[in-house]
Design an enzyme around this catalytic site. Structure first.
Site, mmCIF file in Angstrom:
data_model
loop_
_atom_site.group_PDB
_atom_site.id
_atom_site.type_symbol
_atom_site.label_atom_id
_atom_site.label_comp_id
_atom_site.label_asym_id
_atom_site.label_seq_id
_atom_site.Cartn_x
_atom_site.Cartn_y
_atom_site.Cartn_z
ATOM 1 N N GLU A 157 0.853 -1.186 0.000
ATOM 2 C CA GLU A 157 0.000 0.000 0.000
ATOM 3 C C GLU A 157 0.894 1.243 0.000
ATOM 4 O O GLU A 157 1.853 1.264 0.762
ATOM 5 C CB GLU A 157 -0.908 0.030 1.229
ATOM 6 N N GLY A 201 2.798 2.209 10.947
ATOM 7 C CA GLY A 201 2.538 1.391 12.133
ATOM 8 C C GLY A 201 2.350 -0.079 11.789
ATOM 9 O O GLY A 201 2.961 -0.953 12.405
ATOM 10 N N ALA A 202 1.500 -0.341 10.811
ATOM 11 C CA ALA A 202 1.207 -1.722 10.459
ATOM 12 C C ALA A 202 0.405 -1.743 9.168
ATOM 13 O O ALA A 202 -0.039 -0.697 8.694
ATOM 14 C CB ALA A 202 0.416 -2.408 11.571
ATOM 15 N N MET A 203 0.204 -2.953 8.629
ATOM 16 C CA MET A 203 -0.474 -3.074 7.333
ATOM 17 C C MET A 203 -1.375 -4.297 7.317
ATOM 18 O O MET A 203 -0.975 -5.381 7.715
ATOM 19 C CB MET A 203 0.601 -3.143 6.236
ATOM 20 N N GLU A 204 -2.584 -4.083 6.793
ATOM 21 C CA GLU A 204 -3.656 -5.079 6.901
ATOM 22 C C GLU A 204 -3.690 -6.110 5.784
ATOM 23 O O GLU A 204 -4.772 -6.638 5.471
ATOM 24 C CB GLU A 204 -4.994 -4.329 6.933
ATOM 25 N N ASN A 205 -2.564 -6.474 5.162
ATOM 26 C CA ASN A 205 -2.562 -7.473 4.092
ATOM 27 C C ASN A 205 -3.448 -8.663 4.448
ATOM 28 O O ASN A 205 -3.433 -9.141 5.566
ATOM 29 C CB ASN A 205 -1.134 -7.982 3.883
ATOM 30 N N HIS A 227 -7.051 -2.382 14.910
ATOM 31 C CA HIS A 227 -7.229 -1.608 13.676
ATOM 32 C C HIS A 227 -6.979 -2.500 12.450
ATOM 33 O O HIS A 227 -7.807 -2.562 11.535
ATOM 34 C CB HIS A 227 -6.273 -0.414 13.689
ATOM 35 N N GLU A 228 -5.843 -3.174 12.439
ATOM 36 C CA GLU A 228 -5.506 -3.990 11.260
ATOM 37 C C GLU A 228 -6.478 -5.149 11.124
ATOM 38 O O GLU A 228 -6.886 -5.495 10.022
ATOM 39 C CB GLU A 228 -4.061 -4.498 11.337
ATOM 40 N N GLU A 280 -10.079 4.003 6.070
ATOM 41 C CA GLU A 280 -9.294 4.432 7.229
ATOM 42 C C GLU A 280 -10.137 5.160 8.288
ATOM 43 O O GLU A 280 -10.010 4.911 9.480
ATOM 44 C CB GLU A 280 -8.099 5.279 6.791
HETATM 45 N N1 0A1 Z 1 -3.276 0.807 5.764
HETATM 46 C C1 0A1 Z 1 -2.360 0.902 6.860
HETATM 47 C C2 0A1 Z 1 -1.445 2.048 6.813
HETATM 48 C C3 0A1 Z 1 -0.314 1.982 5.881
HETATM 49 C C4 0A1 Z 1 -0.282 2.806 4.810
HETATM 50 C C5 0A1 Z 1 0.811 2.881 3.993
HETATM 51 C C6 0A1 Z 1 1.878 2.079 4.306
HETATM 52 O O1 0A1 Z 1 3.017 2.151 3.563
HETATM 53 C C7 0A1 Z 1 3.277 3.288 2.913
HETATM 54 C C8 0A1 Z 1 1.871 1.223 5.368
HETATM 55 C C9 0A1 Z 1 0.748 1.167 6.156
HETATM 56 C C10 0A1 Z 1 -3.169 1.149 8.117
HETATM 57 O O2 0A1 Z 1 -4.101 1.944 8.086
HETATM 58 O O3 0A1 Z 1 -2.856 0.596 9.136
HETATM 59 ZN ZN ZN Z 2 -5.838 1.574 8.551
#
Ligand code: 0A1
Ligand code: ZN
Length: 885
Positions: A127, A267-271, A303-304, A326
């Site tokens: 992302e 912070g983190a990523m919701e893959n 959140h994730e 978001e």
């Molecule tokens: N979607 C994630 C946030 C996120 C956005 C961009 C990133 O890399 C550039 C990484 C994480 C969230 O809302 O937690």
């Molecule tokens: Zn998010």
């Protein structure tokens, strides 16, 4: 790095994709000096696009194309066009298969976008537009595909091979390599793709869903961190249960995994099924993580996880709709945290953060609506506006519809759009259809930037027993938006009598009162509400619970604010009254300082805080919140021209005076709480957070008196405590004190003890970076040479450089411009290695209009210097150019 000036992209130019990808089959061969990626894309013409077969334009950056096939036919250079961002070819049929093989270099990827290495492991961050650095693809969220992923790597170095979905096969190869195949049956956009290969250990648990399906839960970390995972696992199980109970959302795969990585931009990523986390948002145990860190882990895990529905099952059509996932998910995680901990304290913390930081963003050169209508670089729009204000917008919908209709709207949204990529308008439509409430005017919250002002005045007619509130709303101009139309502002209020009781609220024209606390809808630029049967002049309690993200003003006297602090039945507004009282008193001190007068603290603030401290029936966390004076950042935000030195001097003077005047009750509270802490093993629960927060704020006041017994207490706490919450506060009060020998000793002992724990060392850097004693910049520059510091790790950059520029306002804004020069140097250096982090560090410089002419000139000069410094990334270019416009 860009080769030409970045282009502005507009929401109004959105077009559906020409082609769709039904299936994506990926193979990764991971080596130490390169990675080979093979992608097979099963594609077809999009029936919703026009007629004919237009050229197929695939996104791709920093890829070395090795082979390209169309329906098994190898294409030659004449069959396609290649630029540094796109691969274009001409399909000949409605349905076709593309095969591409590319070579990439994760081992030298310092931008931490796409596939990269962190502490020896391979991981991904796709992302928003990172997938195009992995393979040629339609890298846009409205192209949703199923994925199968096979990855192979050396078995010894990378025993764990993970991707999205469920594992379906694995095996060994010649030469000490092994492979695994994962299949994700849910269609998803490429930004939710993930892959991990590393030497990791995991903690495993299980969750039984509401329909009795068994889900395996795994959290993967480096072996030395396996003892710091339980809190995240507990948080995950609580989140899964809460989402079933509150939103009716059930998890959908057989396995849910979290992986902690040390180098991560956010912070983190919701893959899907494979969340990747900054290790700072997973790892927590008493000895190494503060209460705040424990709460952050709980919130980020939630959140994730919540994104699995609000983001993954239903995703965004385009990146302008980012707040669709978001804002909604932040609202969901905030409510979760409120349910797990103290609701009022959570609201206070969120509002204080929003008003200090999001309001500043909304008043600066990067101001944008919750749904932006243009951008150059989407990475710059993961903002407080999209996230936090977006969440406030959802909260207002919740307030306007009430919990039942909101839930009905949410159910309809998920049922209607499951498996789709949709817009904020689609979300609103579902809310409208389920509730029957017309949200047409409300939608201005999505399209208009800026923080609305709401001015309220009153008049009481004793003869008629009526009380009238006169309201006037306005919203300042923001870049590209000179004029604003009125918002729908839900204004929750009560009227208090002289004893502090809530009066029945009956508006003119109503036949009976409607409760004693109610939500009025302010919809016009000027509007009045008249209450009847009001037998005495009441005191209004306005914007209860911060029912809308606005700047409210009402001409409260200090005595009235003291009354509200004691009597308002809305906990948030009791705190808010205290903050407003403190703001009035601090602004008076700021004026005295500017005029060169002797500073004199209004004794009413002392009296008000004394009664808070002496009130044993108040929640201790509330006492701690009420003792916290508005921060320098907030005082800056509410100033027309922020006088950094006067703000700092006034606030420090007030703190010192309060510490002297309230020494007895502070000392009593401190000792009582420290005594309990000393005899209670650490527990990460809200009653314990409350005790420690009061203990710690008491200690930070007490230390200002310089009394020997307080120094002894700080040293005792530092040495004898069993947890990072008490230890870090003790360290911080020593660092900010004049006790040089004790300070040096504590800093040395801390670094010696925790030198191998990067996350704890981040806190050690931050405490020193935020120390407002003179000489801040020199301390930070010296710390940059410390062996534990590196510019390559985003957490380190944030801990040292971010904390200095964002929290240490007197030192950063040194009148000679040295702080600005330092920050610009760091941005220029980061621009070449990690553009996202470079751009995020720019925030403090973008606020130059807030300061006096001399500082403005110095800040602008640094922005100009960055602009002239060479090839800028689109990330940095966008922020700098907009700031100077
Ligand atoms: N979607 C994630 C946030 C996120 C956005 C961009 C990133 O890399 C550039 C990484 C994480 C969230 O809302 O937690
Ligand atoms: Zn998010």
């Amino acid at each position: 790095m860009r080769t030409e000036q970045p282009k502005m992209i507009y929401l109004k130019d959105y077009q559906v994709p020409d082609y769709l990808i039904d299936e994506t089959h990926l193979t990764f061969e991971l080596f130490e000096d390169h990675t080979l990626v093979h992608a097979q894309l099963v594609m077809r013409r999009n029936p919703d696009a026009g007629a004919g077969l237009p050229a197929l334009v695939l996104d791709g950056q920093q890829l070395e194309l090795l082979e390209l096939k169309l329906d098994d036919r190898v294409l030659g250079a004449a069959d396609y066009q290649l630029t540094d961002s796109h691969l274009t070819l001409q399909p000949t049929q409605e349905q076709f298969v593309i095969d591409s093989s590319v070579r990439i270099h994760p081992e030298s990827n310092t931008a931490l976008e796409g596939l990269y290495k962190s502490s020896g492991m391979f991981c991904t961050q796709c992302e928003a537009e990172g997938f195009r650095k992995i393979t040629y693809y339609l890298d846009r969220p409205d192209v949703m595909s199923t994925f199968t992923t096979t990855l192979s790597a050396e078995q010894h170095r990378y025993p764990v091979l993970l991707s999205n979905g469920n594992p379906i096969a694995s095996g060994s190869e010649e030469g000490g390599r092994h492979w695994a195949t994962w299949e994700d049956p849910f269609k998803k956009p490429a930004y939710l793709f993930a892959l991990v290969a590393g030497d990791l250990w995991c903690v495993e648990d299980r969750f039984t869903t509401m329909s009795a399906r068994e889900v395996t839960l795994r959290i993967y970390v480096e072996p030395e961190n396996i003892d710091k995972v339980q809190h995240a696992m507990d948080s995950l199980k609580k989140s899964m249960k809460w989402d079933e109970e509150v939103y009716g959302r059930e998890y959908d795969l057989d396995i849910f995994m979290i992986v902690a990585v040390n180098d991560f931009n956010m912070g983190a990523m919701e893959n899907k099924g494979l969340n990747i986390f900054n290790s700072s948002c997973v790892l927590a145990k008493a000895e190494t993580a503060t209460d705040a860190a424990h709460q952050r882990v709980e919130a980020v895990v939630a959140h994730e996880y919540f994104h699995n529905w609000s983001g993954n099952r239903v995703t965004c059509r385009d990146w302008f709709q980012l707040s669709l996932k978001e804002g909604f998910t932040v609202f969901r995680d905030a409510e979760f945290s409120a349910d797990m901990n103290s609701r009022t304290v959570k609201r206070i913390e969120d509002v204080a953060y929003l008003r200090t930081h999001q309001f500043a963003e909304d008043a600066g050169p990067m101001a944008h609506p919750v749904r932006p209508d243009s951008f150059m670089e989407i990475s710059n729009f993961y903002t407080l506006t999209v996230y936090e204000k977006g969440s406030e917008v959802l909260r207002m919908i919740h307030t306007l519809l009430g919990p039942q209709l909101f839930r009905k709207g949410s159910d309809l949204y998920f049922a209607r759009h499951d498996g789709q990529a949709v817009t904020c308008d689609d979300f609103i439509k579902a809310m409208e259809d389920a509730s029957g409430v017309d949200l047409t005017q409300f939608k201005r919250w999505y399209s208009q930037a800026g923080t609305p002002r709401l001015e309220v005045s009153e008049s009481y007619d004793a003869a008629a027993n009526t009380y009238r509130l006169q309201l006037r709303q306005s919203c300042p101009a923001t870049p590209g938006q000179a004029e604003k139309l009125p918002f729908v502002i839900p204004l929750e209020l009560a009227l208090l009598d002289a004893q502090g009781r809530e009066l029945p609220l009956q508006l003119v024209g109503e036949d009976k009162p409607v409760g004693t606390s109610r939500v009025l809808q302010v919809t016009q630029a000027e509007q009045a509400f008249t209450f009847v049967n009001i037998a005495e002049q009441p005191l209004p309690s306005l914007l209860r619970g911060f029912s809308a993200p606005v700047k409210l003003s009402f001409p409260y006297s200090r005595d009235q604010l003291m009354f509200l602090m004691q009597h308002d039945s809305d906990g948030f507004n009791r705190w808010e009254a205290g903050q407003q009282l403190a703001v009035q008193v601090l602004q008076e001190l700021i004026g005295q300082h500017q005029r060169g007068e002797l500073l004199v603290l209004d004794p009413r603030l002392v009296a008000a805080l004394r009664s808070v401290l002496e009130n044993d029936s108040l929640d201790q966390a509330m006492v701690a919140e009420m003792l916290s004076l508005p921060g320098e950042g907030y005082l800056t935000e509410i100033s027309d021209v922020a006088d950094v030195d006067a703000i700092h001097a006034a606030r420090e003077f007030a703190r010192a005076q309060l510490a002297e005047a309230l020494f007895e009750p502070l000392w009593a509270r401190y000792q009582a709480n420290r005594e309990v802490s000393r005899n209670t093993p650490y527990v990460a629960e809200s009653a314990h957070f409350a005790r420690r927060s009061l203990q710690n704020i008491a200690l930070s006041y007490l230390m200002l008196t310089g009394k020997p017994q307080v120094l002894a207490a700080a040293l005792e706490q530092y040495e004898a405590c069993d947890n990072m919450t008490e230890r870090l506060t003790a360290l911080a009060v020593l660092v900010n004190s004049p006790f040089e020998a004790e300070k040096a000793e504590a800093l040395k002992a801390f670094a010696e003890h925790f030198k191998d724990n990067a996350l704890v060392m981040d806190q050690w850097f931050s405490v020193q970076a935020a120390c407002t004693l003179p000489g801040g910049l020199a301390r930070v520059q010296a710390l940059m040479q410390h062996p534990a510091f590196t510019m390559k790790n985003p957490n380190k950059v944030r801990a040292l450089i971010g904390a200095f520029a964002g929290q240490n306002l007197v030192n950063f804004h040194a009148a000679d411009g040295s702080g600005y020069r330092f920050l610009a140097d760091q941005v220029i250096s980061l621009n070449a290695t990690n553009p996202q982090i470079a751009s995020r560090q720019l925030g403090p410089l973008t606020r130059w209009r807030k300061y006096d002419a001399s500082r403005q000139a110095l800040m602008r000069a640094e922005l100009e210097r960055i602009l002239a410094s060479g090839e800028l990334s689109s990330d940095v270019f966008e922020v700098v150019s907009k700031s100077l416009a």
